[in-house]
Design an enzyme around this catalytic site. Structure first.
Site, PDB file in Angstrom:
ATOM      1  N   HIS A 312      70.250  26.846 -23.363  1.00  8.09           N
ATOM      2  CA  HIS A 312      70.779  26.416 -24.993  1.00  8.09           C
ATOM      3  C   HIS A 312      70.762  28.659 -24.634  1.00  8.09           C
ATOM      4  O   HIS A 312      69.455  29.379 -25.654  1.00  8.09           O
ATOM      5  CB  HIS A 312      70.115  26.477 -25.839  1.00  8.09           C
ATOM      6  CG  HIS A 312      71.003  25.330 -25.772  1.00  8.09           C
ATOM      7  ND1 HIS A 312      70.559  24.210 -26.297  1.00  8.09           N
ATOM      8  CD2 HIS A 312      72.169  24.771 -25.576  1.00  8.09           C
ATOM      9  CE1 HIS A 312      71.212  22.756 -26.056  1.00  8.09           C
ATOM     10  NE2 HIS A 312      72.086  23.436 -25.652  1.00  8.09           N
ATOM     11  N   TYR A 396      72.556  29.318 -30.447  1.00  7.31           N
ATOM     12  CA  TYR A 396      72.948  28.961 -29.783  1.00  7.31           C
ATOM     13  C   TYR A 396      74.177  29.123 -29.103  1.00  7.31           C
ATOM     14  O   TYR A 396      75.152  28.556 -30.538  1.00  7.31           O
ATOM     15  CB  TYR A 396      72.267  27.486 -29.493  1.00  7.31           C
ATOM     16  CG  TYR A 396      71.246  26.891 -29.086  1.00  7.31           C
ATOM     17  CD1 TYR A 396      69.793  28.253 -28.699  1.00  7.31           C
ATOM     18  CD2 TYR A 396      70.461  25.703 -29.663  1.00  7.31           C
ATOM     19  CE1 TYR A 396      69.167  27.171 -28.699  1.00  7.31           C
ATOM     20  CE2 TYR A 396      69.460  25.065 -29.436  1.00  7.31           C
ATOM     21  CZ  TYR A 396      68.365  26.420 -29.438  1.00  7.31           C
ATOM     22  OH  TYR A 396      66.857  25.916 -28.699  1.00  7.31           O
ATOM     23  N   SER A 465      64.364  27.339 -23.383  1.00  4.73           N
ATOM     24  CA  SER A 465      63.331  26.513 -23.027  1.00  4.73           C
ATOM     25  C   SER A 465      64.652  25.009 -21.775  1.00  4.73           C
ATOM     26  O   SER A 465      63.930  23.654 -21.458  1.00  4.73           O
ATOM     27  CB  SER A 465      62.218  25.587 -22.936  1.00  4.73           C
ATOM     28  OG  SER A 465      61.650  26.749 -23.214  1.00  4.73           O
ATOM     29  N   HIS A 466      66.124  24.700 -23.019  1.00  8.59           N
ATOM     30  CA  HIS A 466      66.686  23.461 -22.879  1.00  8.59           C
ATOM     31  C   HIS A 466      67.522  23.309 -21.261  1.00  8.59           C
ATOM     32  O   HIS A 466      68.589  24.260 -21.371  1.00  8.59           O
ATOM     33  CB  HIS A 466      67.009  23.266 -24.026  1.00  8.59           C
ATOM     34  CG  HIS A 466      67.111  23.178 -25.316  1.00  8.59           C
ATOM     35  ND1 HIS A 466      67.469  24.037 -26.386  1.00  8.59           N
ATOM     36  CD2 HIS A 466      65.690  22.929 -25.196  1.00  8.59           C
ATOM     37  CE1 HIS A 466      66.118  23.647 -27.348  1.00  8.59           C
ATOM     38  NE2 HIS A 466      65.076  23.499 -26.803  1.00  8.59           N
ATOM     39  N   ILE A 467      67.164  22.912 -20.682  1.00  7.19           N
ATOM     40  CA  ILE A 467      67.439  23.080 -19.130  1.00  7.19           C
ATOM     41  C   ILE A 467      68.433  22.111 -18.794  1.00  7.19           C
ATOM     42  O   ILE A 467      67.752  21.149 -18.958  1.00  7.19           O
ATOM     43  CB  ILE A 467      66.403  23.535 -18.121  1.00  7.19           C
ATOM     44  CG1 ILE A 467      65.598  24.734 -18.615  1.00  7.19           C
ATOM     45  CG2 ILE A 467      67.213  23.710 -16.896  1.00  7.19           C
ATOM     46  CD1 ILE A 467      66.170  26.236 -18.807  1.00  7.19           C
TER      47      ILE A 467
END
Length: 529
Positions: A312, A396, A465-467
């Site tokens: 994001h 985002y 950090s949303h992978i």
């Protein structure tokens, strides 16, 4: 426990999703072994570390540093070679990165599973919203999610959506003054502001106390009112699962029939151990899982392991506004502007979601004033004035899966001689095309709040950090890593419980979807054993 195996199921990674799937299996009386690269920590220890740690904005900082299981923020651990630096913040210890998350627990929309079919972009998932809905409900009940049953989370201002089989386990948390003010002012210019479902208890829930609004959601909830990954790990152990800490898995071993037969791990002193099981589940971070698969040359007949890296990546705007809004009181995340979450515009550009960053601004405000030469009593007065009027809205932008964006192996190795990860990322045009609309919204926000000064540069990309996507899910084994069950196409007894399987990024936090999929994996394996 069967004598020919060390366990029925080995779970690699003791974070929130590893804990969820391990507990689901342990409750069914299967022999489960959980391996975690890092140590086990206590909330009180991390809280004390946070109090004594100088940089309050470094959420990884208060957590232990161990050379055999580096944090993502460890200098020179992640090599980033793309035009946009991608070093997502994650921890390698029992409980994982949700020790310092904001607790957002969104469901995907039905359309998020059918992006290609509906809008001609990205990929479709090989499962639908209806397939996952019962597991969403179970995940929300385990986590203890509070939310609004009346919001249209698609941002279209309609009836409650997406459809639910049951109400939220807890009613929505009362909004802070900041949230109320932003909801009122942004709604006055046509935006759809909704409650953000979250993992904070608003009543005693499964041993957790009521959220006291400490504003420490990241880097740590001081009282444990917010759900975190250590909790399902604890449940799994109470149900009979075994946990090995400081056990760094570095090799996956394949048998002659294509099934996985063992994993190998190292202890901090470099000693190697081999463990066998009937089934194996990789539940580590979306950067660490492809690293391990690439090292082991496993599950990659499609050449998609590590590819389709989605995060994001977004923008943010911080400003001083006319009237006090009192940021930093109550939880760090609460409300969301979902006007551009879904619609026909997705044929042309990615979704946009704006949300409040309600962290205490005093440190930032103070540094800025000192840099301007403000000192003494004038500094005290200016801090009080500016901190009360500080407003930050982050955003985002939806990212599409693209094989060029990827996790690879670095030529450098860590303290145990294991290859470090390397990331390579560039923004897709689909995301860039959303920026005129995003900046138009920022202009509206500045106007409606009568901002006197913009403190940040909205042109800068803000990493997340949303992978997702690095072990992508799909129906075709030639262009995906796992199937609709999160089972690897190449190995019938190897599953992946991670947001790395997500086939679209959407613009909402992926943890709840990952938890629902983890519970579903547990059910699938339990029925097969």
């Amino acid at each position: 426990m069967a004598t020919e195996y060390d366990a029925d199921v080995i779970v690699v990674g003791a974070g929130i999703l590893g804990g969820a799937v391990a507990n689901a299996l342990a409750k069914k009386k299967h022999a489960v072994l959980i391996l975690e690269a890092g140590p086990e920590v206590k909330r009180a220890e991390i809280l004390n570390s946070f109090r004594n740690f100088g940089n309050k904005s470094d959420y990884n900082g208060p957590y232990p540093e161990q050379p055999w299981a580096s944090k993502s923020s460890t200098p020179n651990y992640i090599e980033s070679v793309g035009p946009i630096v991608q070093k997502p913040a994650y921890l390698r210890l029992v409980g994982g990165t949700t020790w310092h998350w904001g607790g957002a627990t969104w469901r995907n929309l039905p359309s998020d599973f059918k992006l290609q079919s509906l809008y001609g972009q990205g990929r479709d998932w090989p499962i639908s919203y209806d397939d996952l809905e019962p597991w969403y409900q179970q995940a929300e009940e385990e986590i203890g999610v509070s939310g609004s049953d009346s919001d249209d989370q698609s941002g279209q201002g309609g009836k409650p959506f997406p459809p639910r089989s049951k109400p939220y386990p807890m009613q929505m948390q009362a909004w802070t003054y900041l949230t109320q003010q932003v909801a009122s002012k942004t709604s006055s210019v046509g935006h759809h502001f909704v409650d953000e479902p979250n993992a904070r208890a608003i009543r005693p829930y499964n041993g957790r106390p009521i959220c006291a609004g400490n504003n420490n959601c990241a880097p740590i909830c001081p009282i444990g009112a917010q759900f975190s990954g250590d909790m399902p790990v604890r449940w799994a152990r109470e149900n009979g699962a075994k946990l090995l800490t400081n056990a760094v898995v570095y090799k996956i071993e394949k048998g002659n029939d294509g099934k996985i037969v063992a994993i190998h791990y190292k202890t901090p002193d470099g000693k190697s151990t081999r463990l066998t099981a009937k089934y194996f589940i990789l539940a580590a971070h979306g950067v660490e899982i492809p690293k391990l698969l690439l090292i082991s040359n496993i599950a990659n007949s499609s050449d998609q392991v590590g590819r389709n890296y989605m995060g994001h990546i977004g923008k943010s705007i911080s400003m001083l506004v006319k009237d006090p809004v009192w940021a930093g009181r109550g939880p760090t995340q609460q409300g969301s502007i979902n006007t551009w979450r879904d619609g026909e515009f997705r044929k042309e550009h990615g979704s946009i979601r704006h949300f409040l960053d309600n962290t205490v601004p005093n440190e930032l405000i103070t540094k800025r004033l000192i840099d301007k030469g403000v000192v003494g009593p004038a500094l005290d007065e200016a801090i009080r004035h500016d901190a009360a009027r500080y407003l930050k809205i982050a955003s985002y932008v939806e990212v599409l899966p693209d094989p060029i964006n990827r996790v690879q192996l670095s030529t450098q190795v860590d303290a145990l001689g294991i290859a470090k990860p390397k990331t390579d990322f560039r923004m897709p045009q689909y995301s860039i095309a959303a920026l005129p609309r995003l900046f138009q919204d920022y202009d509206q926000f500045r106007t409606v709040f009568a901002a006197s000064e913009v403190l940040s540069n909205p042109d800068d990309w803000v990493p997340s950090s949303h992978i997702m996507g690095t072990t992508i899910m799909g129906a075709n084994p030639k262009d995906s890593v796992v199937n609709h069950e999160c089972r690897t196409h190449d190995h019938a007894n190897l599953f992946i419980a991670s947001t790395s399987v997500h086939a679209s990024s959407t613009v909402v936090n992926p943890t709840l979807t990952g938890y629902a999929l983890a519970l579903r994996i547990g059910d699938i394996i339990s029925r097969e054993i």
